[in-house]
Design a protein around this motif. Structure first.
Motif, short mmCIF file in Angstrom:
data_model
loop_
_atom_site.label_atom_id
_atom_site.label_comp_id
_atom_site.label_asym_id
_atom_site.label_seq_id
_atom_site.Cartn_x
_atom_site.Cartn_y
_atom_site.Cartn_z
N TYR A 139 0.81 -1.22 0.00
CA TYR A 139 0.00 0.00 0.00
C TYR A 139 0.84 1.27 0.00
O TYR A 139 0.38 2.31 -0.49
CB TYR A 139 -1.02 -0.04 1.14
CG TYR A 139 -2.21 -0.89 0.74
CD1 TYR A 139 -3.17 -0.38 -0.12
CD2 TYR A 139 -2.32 -2.21 1.14
CE1 TYR A 139 -4.24 -1.14 -0.54
CE2 TYR A 139 -3.38 -2.99 0.72
CZ TYR A 139 -4.34 -2.45 -0.13
OH TYR A 139 -5.39 -3.23 -0.57
N ARG A 140 2.07 1.18 0.48
CA ARG A 140 2.96 2.35 0.35
C ARG A 140 3.33 2.57 -1.12
O ARG A 140 3.35 3.71 -1.59
CB ARG A 140 4.22 2.15 1.19
CG ARG A 140 3.99 2.26 2.69
CD ARG A 140 5.29 2.45 3.44
NE ARG A 140 6.20 1.32 3.32
CZ ARG A 140 6.21 0.26 4.13
NH1 ARG A 140 5.33 0.17 5.11
NH2 ARG A 140 7.09 -0.71 3.96
N GLY A 143 0.15 3.76 -3.00
CA GLY A 143 -0.11 5.15 -2.65
C GLY A 143 0.83 6.11 -3.35
O GLY A 143 0.43 7.18 -3.81
N SER A 144 2.10 5.72 -3.44
CA SER A 144 3.08 6.55 -4.14
C SER A 144 2.71 6.70 -5.62
O SER A 144 2.80 7.80 -6.18
CB SER A 144 4.47 5.92 -4.00
OG SER A 144 5.43 6.63 -4.74
N GLY A 147 -0.59 8.72 -6.02
CA GLY A 147 -0.28 10.12 -5.72
C GLY A 147 0.41 10.82 -6.88
O GLY A 147 0.10 11.98 -7.18
N PHE A 226 -9.22 1.85 0.73
CA PHE A 226 -7.98 2.62 0.87
C PHE A 226 -7.94 3.77 -0.14
O PHE A 226 -7.63 4.92 0.20
CB PHE A 226 -6.79 1.69 0.66
CG PHE A 226 -5.45 2.37 0.56
CD1 PHE A 226 -4.73 2.68 1.71
CD2 PHE A 226 -4.90 2.69 -0.68
CE1 PHE A 226 -3.49 3.31 1.62
CE2 PHE A 226 -3.67 3.31 -0.78
CZ PHE A 226 -2.96 3.62 0.38
N LEU A 227 -8.26 3.47 -1.38
CA LEU A 227 -8.19 4.49 -2.43
C LEU A 227 -9.28 5.55 -2.25
O LEU A 227 -9.05 6.74 -2.48
CB LEU A 227 -8.28 3.83 -3.80
CG LEU A 227 -7.04 2.99 -4.16
CD1 LEU A 227 -7.31 2.10 -5.36
CD2 LEU A 227 -5.83 3.88 -4.42
N LYS A 230 -7.99 7.69 0.85
CA LYS A 230 -6.72 8.41 0.71
C LYS A 230 -6.66 9.25 -0.56
O LYS A 230 -5.96 10.27 -0.60
CB LYS A 230 -5.56 7.41 0.69
CG LYS A 230 -5.48 6.51 1.91
CD LYS A 230 -5.06 7.27 3.15
CE LYS A 230 -4.86 6.31 4.32
NZ LYS A 230 -4.50 7.02 5.57
N PHE A 231 -7.38 8.82 -1.59
CA PHE A 231 -7.29 9.50 -2.89
C PHE A 231 -8.69 9.69 -3.48
O PHE A 231 -9.06 9.03 -4.46
CB PHE A 231 -6.40 8.69 -3.85
CG PHE A 231 -5.01 8.48 -3.35
CD1 PHE A 231 -4.04 9.46 -3.52
CD2 PHE A 231 -4.65 7.31 -2.69
CE1 PHE A 231 -2.74 9.29 -3.05
CE2 PHE A 231 -3.37 7.12 -2.21
CZ PHE A 231 -2.41 8.11 -2.39
#
Length: 251
Positions: A139-140, A143-144, A147, A226-227, A230-231
């Motif tokens: 997930y890191r 996410g990167s 992003g 998660f998406l 976070k996004f």
């Protein structure tokens, strides 16, 4: 190993993040062996196959009660072959039976799955923590990448590709099922409508194409959550494909 006649490069988490930050084109496997990232070009879409994997880490294989054949049946074979052909993809190598990326970090390790006990004995806390770190690593990286695409395009679509066993479902299970639980339909409804129409237009000889929403799966997986959290400017489309492309029971 080789893919498309290229040697697969092995890199660290930091190297992947730096390459994404610098908008580099590359195909590489994370040095843990857990997944591969392929960026042939930076486009506003990613395709993931988070249940394609079959690998169990050596430290845990001997602790499993469930057989390899039983594991394989509940995994999503060949979804990785589909996403690999697209411009930007993540293909997971580790099995969902090691840790399920579509579950919360605290519940990503199965005790029982589909009515079968997974482990010979309960894992100790240190083992669980080690497995959960693998979950966090994915997930890191995701996410990167998302992003970066939001920085470049103000948003992106993540095609969250899965397949499902249909012989245990009564009636006529759909060929394609979109799960919309975590989708902001007020904002992204027209995109979802368009994508569902495109799925419905796919023709496969000898297969009736019935494309639906939220019938056999509802898109409640952790990746979609998660998406969304976070996004919010990006859209995750959880897609379940009926396993008509393979012999469901034998693989």
């Amino acid at each position: 190993y080789r893919t498309k006649e290229k040697i697969m490069e092995t890199v660290s988490e930091q190297q992947i993040i730096e390459r994404i930050k610098n908008k580099e084109v590359f195909t590489a496997q994370i040095d843990t062996g857990a997944f591969t990232v392929s960026i042939q070009e930076y486009s506003p879409s990613i395709c993931t196959a988070i249940h394609d994997g079959h690998r169990i880490h050596d430290a845990f294989e001997g602790k499993m009660l469930i057989t390899e054949k039983e594991r394989s049946y509940e995994e999503d074979p060949f979804t990785g072959d589909i996403v690999r052909e697209l411009p930007l993809s993540i293909q997971v190598v580790d099995s969902r039976y090691n840790y399920d990326l579509n579950r919360e970090p605290d519940s990503c390790i199965y005790d029982d799955a589909w009515g079968k006990k997974v482990w010979k004995q309960e894992l100790i806390d240190e083992e669980k923590k080690r497995i959960q770190q693998m979950h966090s690593l994915y997930y890191r990286i995701l996410g990167s990448l998302v992003g970066k695409l939001e920085e470049l395009f103000n948003g992106c679509i993540v095609y969250d590709l899965h397949s499902y066993n249909y012989s245990r479902i009564d009636g006529e299970p759909p060929l394609f099922n979109l799960g919309t639980h975590f989708i902001d339909l007020e904002r992204f409804g027209p995109v979802v409508d368009h994508f569902q129409r495109e799925l419905a237009n796919i023709k496969i000889q000898g297969v009736h194409n019935r494309s639906v929403r939220d019938e056999v799966f509802w898109g409640k997986g952790y990746q979609a959550r998660f998406l969304r959290e976070k996004f919010p400017d990006s859209l995750c489309l959880p897609i379940e494909v009926k396993k008509v492309f393979m012999a469901e029971k034998s693989g």
